[in-house]
Design a protein around this motif. Structure first.
Motif, PDB file in Angstrom:
ATOM      1  N   ARG A 220       0.830  -1.206   0.000  1.00 21.04           N
ATOM      2  CA  ARG A 220       0.000   0.000   0.000  1.00 21.04           C
ATOM      3  C   ARG A 220       0.867   1.260   0.000  1.00 21.04           C
ATOM      4  O   ARG A 220       0.547   2.234  -0.669  1.00 21.04           O
TER       5      ARG A 220
ATOM      6  N   ASP B 118      -1.300   4.274  -1.469  1.00 20.69           N
ATOM      7  CA  ASP B 118      -2.639   4.180  -0.884  1.00 20.69           C
ATOM      8  C   ASP B 118      -2.542   4.466   0.617  1.00 20.69           C
ATOM      9  O   ASP B 118      -2.518   3.563   1.456  1.00 20.69           O
ATOM     10  N   TRP B 119      -2.468   5.743   0.953  1.00 20.88           N
ATOM     11  CA  TRP B 119      -2.224   6.185   2.321  1.00 20.88           C
ATOM     12  C   TRP B 119      -3.337   5.793   3.280  1.00 20.88           C
ATOM     13  O   TRP B 119      -3.075   5.358   4.406  1.00 20.88           O
ATOM     14  N   SER B 120      -4.567   5.920   2.869  1.00 21.41           N
ATOM     15  CA  SER B 120      -5.686   5.583   3.744  1.00 21.41           C
ATOM     16  C   SER B 120      -5.626   4.103   4.148  1.00 21.41           C
ATOM     17  O   SER B 120      -5.774   3.763   5.325  1.00 21.41           O
ATOM     18  N   ALA B 121      -5.396   3.242   3.168  1.00 23.13           N
ATOM     19  CA  ALA B 121      -5.276   1.810   3.469  1.00 23.13           C
ATOM     20  C   ALA B 121      -4.051   1.530   4.327  1.00 23.13           C
ATOM     21  O   ALA B 121      -4.084   0.689   5.227  1.00 23.13           O
TER      22      ALA B 121
ATOM     23  N   LYS C  45      -2.656   3.498   6.573  1.00 24.92           N
ATOM     24  CA  LYS C  45      -2.938   3.876   7.969  1.00 24.92           C
ATOM     25  C   LYS C  45      -3.806   2.818   8.654  1.00 24.92           C
ATOM     26  O   LYS C  45      -3.567   2.464   9.807  1.00 24.92           O
ATOM     27  N   GLY C  46      -4.791   2.295   7.932  1.00 25.49           N
ATOM     28  CA  GLY C  46      -5.635   1.241   8.494  1.00 25.49           C
ATOM     29  C   GLY C  46      -4.850  -0.021   8.784  1.00 25.49           C
ATOM     30  O   GLY C  46      -5.036  -0.657   9.829  1.00 25.49           O
TER      31      GLY C  46
ATOM     32  N   ASP D 120      -0.620  12.695   9.828  1.00 27.31           N
ATOM     33  CA  ASP D 120      -1.986  13.137   9.561  1.00 27.31           C
ATOM     34  C   ASP D 120      -2.572  12.382   8.363  1.00 27.31           C
ATOM     35  O   ASP D 120      -1.910  11.539   7.755  1.00 27.31           O
ATOM     36  N   GLN D 121      -3.810  12.684   8.067  1.00 25.47           N
ATOM     37  CA  GLN D 121      -4.544  11.938   7.042  1.00 25.47           C
ATOM     38  C   GLN D 121      -4.112  12.280   5.612  1.00 25.47           C
ATOM     39  O   GLN D 121      -4.346  11.492   4.704  1.00 25.47           O
ATOM     40  N   SER D 122      -3.495  13.440   5.426  1.00 24.28           N
ATOM     41  CA  SER D 122      -3.096  13.805   4.058  1.00 24.28           C
ATOM     42  C   SER D 122      -1.928  12.921   3.607  1.00 24.28           C
ATOM     43  O   SER D 122      -1.065  12.550   4.400  1.00 24.28           O
ATOM     44  N   VAL D 123      -1.938  12.577   2.348  1.00 24.42           N
ATOM     45  CA  VAL D 123      -0.932  11.662   1.793  1.00 24.42           C
ATOM     46  C   VAL D 123       0.448  12.319   1.870  1.00 24.42           C
ATOM     47  O   VAL D 123       0.630  13.436   1.388  1.00 24.42           O
TER      48      VAL D 123
END
Length: 157
Positions: free
Chosen positions: A29, A34-37, A39-40, A94-97
């Motif tokens: 990832r 795919d930053w969101s994935a 982080k999860g 943080d959430q930003s890539v």
């Protein structure tokens, strides 16, 4: 807490495989941006790896030290630190890539943790041939650690 029909080696390898699969997916990832994935997955690895790392560091590595040597054990602890630090850094970001340089750096650190996981998996042979009562006790403690469910970030503190 009963141990059922699972052996210490089977329980250890189950945990080890799950953690390794998590790092493989995390590496993919990160490489794919795919930053969101990512982080999860970091949060999932933190949850899944906690009991396994706790078992290795508090029970297994001290038992292995006379067999493989203190230098090798110190190296394994340092490798765990690489994995723990990348999980902490991803979770804290943080959430930003992040930019590509940081994504590559995170991916490289995951790769280094995977190298550790592969080499550490070979050492599982030292969990076989233990006296039956010692194996039962270690399995019981591993299962208790699973039940307690400490996060890796809690174990590493």
């Amino acid at each position: 807490m009963g141990t059922g029909n699972i052996t210490l080696k089977e329980a250890f390898l189950d945990d080890h495989r799950e953690m390794t699969r998590g790092f493989v997916k995390l590496h993919e990832r990160l490489e794919g941006g795919d930053w969101s994935a990512a982080k999860g997955l970091a949060a999932e690895i933190n949850r899944v790896a906690g009991p396994h790392i706790e078992f290795e560091e508090s029970l297994y590595y001290p038992r292995l030290a006379p067999v493989v040597g203190a230098t090798a054990i110190r190296h394994m602890y340092r490798e765990h630190s690489v994995g723990l630090d990348v999980i902490r850094d991803i979770l804290a970001a943080d959430q930003s890539v992040p930019d590509q340089t940081l994504l590559r750096e995170f991916a490289d650190r995951c790769r280094r943790m995977l190298e550790h996981a592969h080499s550490c998996g070979v050492l599982v042979s030292h969990l076989t041939g233990l006296p039956e009562d010692e194996e039962r006790e270690l399995l019981k403690r591993l299962l208790k650690m699973r039940y307690d469910g400490r996060l890796w970030t809690e174990v590493g503190d």
